[in-house]
Design a protein around this motif. Structure first.
Motif, PDB file in Angstrom:
ATOM      1  N   TYR A  26       4.206  33.474  15.496  1.00 36.54           N
ATOM      2  CA  TYR A  26       2.191  33.789  15.172  1.00 36.54           C
ATOM      3  C   TYR A  26       3.243  35.476  14.528  1.00 36.54           C
ATOM      4  CZ  TYR A  26      -1.227  36.831  15.047  1.00 36.54           C
ATOM      5  OH  TYR A  26      -2.147  37.430  14.601  1.00 36.54           O
ATOM      6  N   GLN A  49       4.535  35.828  11.250  1.00 40.79           N
ATOM      7  CA  GLN A  49       4.109  35.793  10.346  1.00 40.79           C
ATOM      8  C   GLN A  49       3.566  36.888  10.006  1.00 40.79           C
ATOM      9  OE1 GLN A  49       1.495  33.130  10.147  1.00 40.79           O
ATOM     10  NE2 GLN A  49       2.222  31.363  11.177  1.00 40.79           N
ATOM     11  N   SER A  63      -7.413  26.336   7.699  1.00 46.03           N
ATOM     12  CA  SER A  63      -7.252  28.475   8.344  1.00 46.03           C
ATOM     13  C   SER A  63      -6.315  28.300   9.230  1.00 46.03           C
ATOM     14  CB  SER A  63      -8.607  27.989   9.095  1.00 46.03           C
ATOM     15  OG  SER A  63      -8.835  26.813   9.464  1.00 46.03           O
ATOM     16  N   ARG A  64      -6.181  28.917   9.872  1.00 48.47           N
ATOM     17  CA  ARG A  64      -4.943  29.001  10.805  1.00 48.47           C
ATOM     18  C   ARG A  64      -4.297  27.932  11.787  1.00 48.47           C
ATOM     19  NH1 ARG A  64      -1.242  31.684  12.851  1.00 48.47           N
ATOM     20  NH2 ARG A  64      -0.917  33.263  11.941  1.00 48.47           N
ATOM     21  N   ASN A 112      -5.677  31.477  17.579  1.00 46.01           N
ATOM     22  CA  ASN A 112      -6.334  30.968  15.467  1.00 46.01           C
ATOM     23  C   ASN A 112      -7.152  31.693  15.754  1.00 46.01           C
ATOM     24  OD1 ASN A 112      -4.123  28.611  15.599  1.00 46.01           O
ATOM     25  ND2 ASN A 112      -5.263  27.565  16.917  1.00 46.01           N
ATOM     26  N   LYS A 159      -0.090  33.200   1.511  1.00 47.12           N
ATOM     27  CA  LYS A 159      -0.704  33.405   2.272  1.00 47.12           C
ATOM     28  C   LYS A 159      -1.991  32.430   1.743  1.00 47.12           C
ATOM     29  CE  LYS A 159      -3.322  37.689   1.307  1.00 47.12           C
ATOM     30  NZ  LYS A 159      -3.331  39.241   1.401  1.00 47.12           N
ATOM     31  N   ASN A 160      -2.968  32.299   3.126  1.00 49.18           N
ATOM     32  CA  ASN A 160      -4.052  31.341   2.774  1.00 49.18           C
ATOM     33  C   ASN A 160      -5.210  31.486   2.787  1.00 49.18           C
ATOM     34  OD1 ASN A 160      -4.500  32.571   5.306  1.00 49.18           O
ATOM     35  ND2 ASN A 160      -4.888  30.792   6.510  1.00 49.18           N
ATOM     36  N   PHE A 201      -3.074  33.085   7.769  1.00 54.15           N
ATOM     37  CA  PHE A 201      -2.054  32.200   7.549  1.00 54.15           C
ATOM     38  C   PHE A 201      -0.774  32.673   6.816  1.00 54.15           C
ATOM     39  CE2 PHE A 201       1.385  28.351   8.231  1.00 54.15           C
ATOM     40  CZ  PHE A 201       1.557  28.353   9.010  1.00 54.15           C
ATOM     41  N   GLU A 248      -2.394  24.478  12.490  1.00 48.90           N
ATOM     42  CA  GLU A 248      -1.315  24.335  13.559  1.00 48.90           C
ATOM     43  C   GLU A 248      -1.987  22.717  14.439  1.00 48.90           C
ATOM     44  OE1 GLU A 248       0.444  26.396  14.791  1.00 48.90           O
ATOM     45  OE2 GLU A 248       0.549  28.221  14.055  1.00 48.90           O
TER      46      GLU A 248
END
Length: 326
Positions: A143, A146, A117-118, A211, A168-169, A216, A122
């Motif tokens: 951020y 993105q 995850s973001r 977050n 992306k995630n 992400f 981070e």
């Protein structure tokens, strides 16, 4: 899974507010940029004809009016927002000033895979792997870069690095503006500029707010893109300020002309081309207008959250087939 069929209504060109005053020639030039990528049999002959259409405004208007029909898919009001290509400062090496990275896509990440995850990224999940593409001086701008999906990074030696979406995630996009409203902010306090100011003024809660969007985005370098070209859109070609728009391809064909009737503080009537997509762009009456490159474009794009109508220009057979499908 295909999106559910949305209601459709075929209009006449005279029903489009401002159609006669439009610069159809400019729109046709942008349509040609991605036309060859349209493989649908209904579009192929139109693309060939677009190359033969004259370069006068009247011939361009005739091209659209003879070969397309305006169709409202879905139920207005639409929601129009704006996006842009940021110009930021950065460094290829980490320094005390430039300490916030843009990451390349990890090699083990596959399309559609649910990844870190973001918040995990981070917190250092990718640290030390050499995936940093470039370093910026502001985590808030990281951020929002993105969110925009592309940008120009000015390096200390004056060179400009172009970066674009690289993957992306796999987590769903969640609007931090909506999260701020949930926490008690008013609708008037959720422009991009207002969110940036709030996050910078509240570092701890601000980081938690960023977050709260687990999505992400990873980036890639664009080595051969001329400086006069816009960023690369979803069709793999440069997009054009105030002529390209991001849409939901489940409802609007990528590459299709769309007529924008945006209301709000600065109403807009313009023929644009659906050449991009976005994680937050969902639905038949949802569009993100590309405002161009740089600070001024960002200031304007960040203020846009307006209603109106999004009208697709579809090949005649496709337009009337939508009616029978409904």
């Amino acid at each position: 899974m295909a999106a559910p069929a949305a209601p459709a209504q075929v209009l006449e060109f005279q029903d489009l507010d401002g159609w006669a005053q439009e610069d159809h020639r400019a729109a046709l030039a942008v349509f040609r940029n991605t036309c060859a990528l349209l493989r649908d049999p209904l579009w192929s002959p139109l693309c060939k004809l677009s190359a033969d259409a004259g370069d006068t405004g009247s011939s361009a208007r005739q091209f659209f009016e003879l070969l397309f029909r305006p169709v409202i898919v879905g139920t207005p009001p639409a929601l129009f927002t704006g996006y842009y290509e940021p110009e930021l400062n950065g460094s290829l090496l980490r320094t005390p000033r430039f300490a916030y990275p843009l990451y390349r896509k990890p090699p083990e990440l596959t399309e559609g895979q649910m990844y870190h995850s973001r918040e995990a990224i981070e917190s250092g999940a990718l640290r030390g792997r050499g995936l940093e593409l470039v370093w910026l001086d502001d985590p808030v701008e990281v951020y929002f870069l993105q969110v925009q999906g592309s940008g120009r990074i000015r390096l200390p030696d004056g060179r400009v690095l172009r970066v674009a979406y690289g993957g992306k995630n796999g987590h769903p996009y969640r609007s931090i503006g909506q999260e701020l409203i949930r926490r008690g902010a008013s609708m008037a306090d959720v422009s991009a500029q207002d969110i940036k100011a709030w996050v910078r003024s509240n570092p701890g809660p601000g980081r938690a707010l960023l977050n709260s969007n687990p999505s992400f985005v990873f980036f890639r370098k664009l080595d051969d893109l001329p400086p006069e070209s816009g960023p690369i859109g979803a069709m793999g070609r440069p997009i054009t300020g105030m002529r390209s728009v991001a849409i939901d391809p489940a409802h609007v064909p990528l590459g299709a002309p769309v007529w924008v009737e945006k209301e709000g503080r600065q109403p807009l009537r313009r023929l644009m081309i659906a050449q991009d997509t976005g994680g937050a762009i969902k639905g038949a009456q949802r569009a993100d207008i590309f405002y161009g490159t740089g600070f001024a474009a960002g200031e304007e794009a960040g203020k846009i959250k307006d209603g109106g109508r999004l009208i697709q220009l579809l090949p005649i057979d496709r337009a009337y087939a939508l009616l029978s499908d409904g």
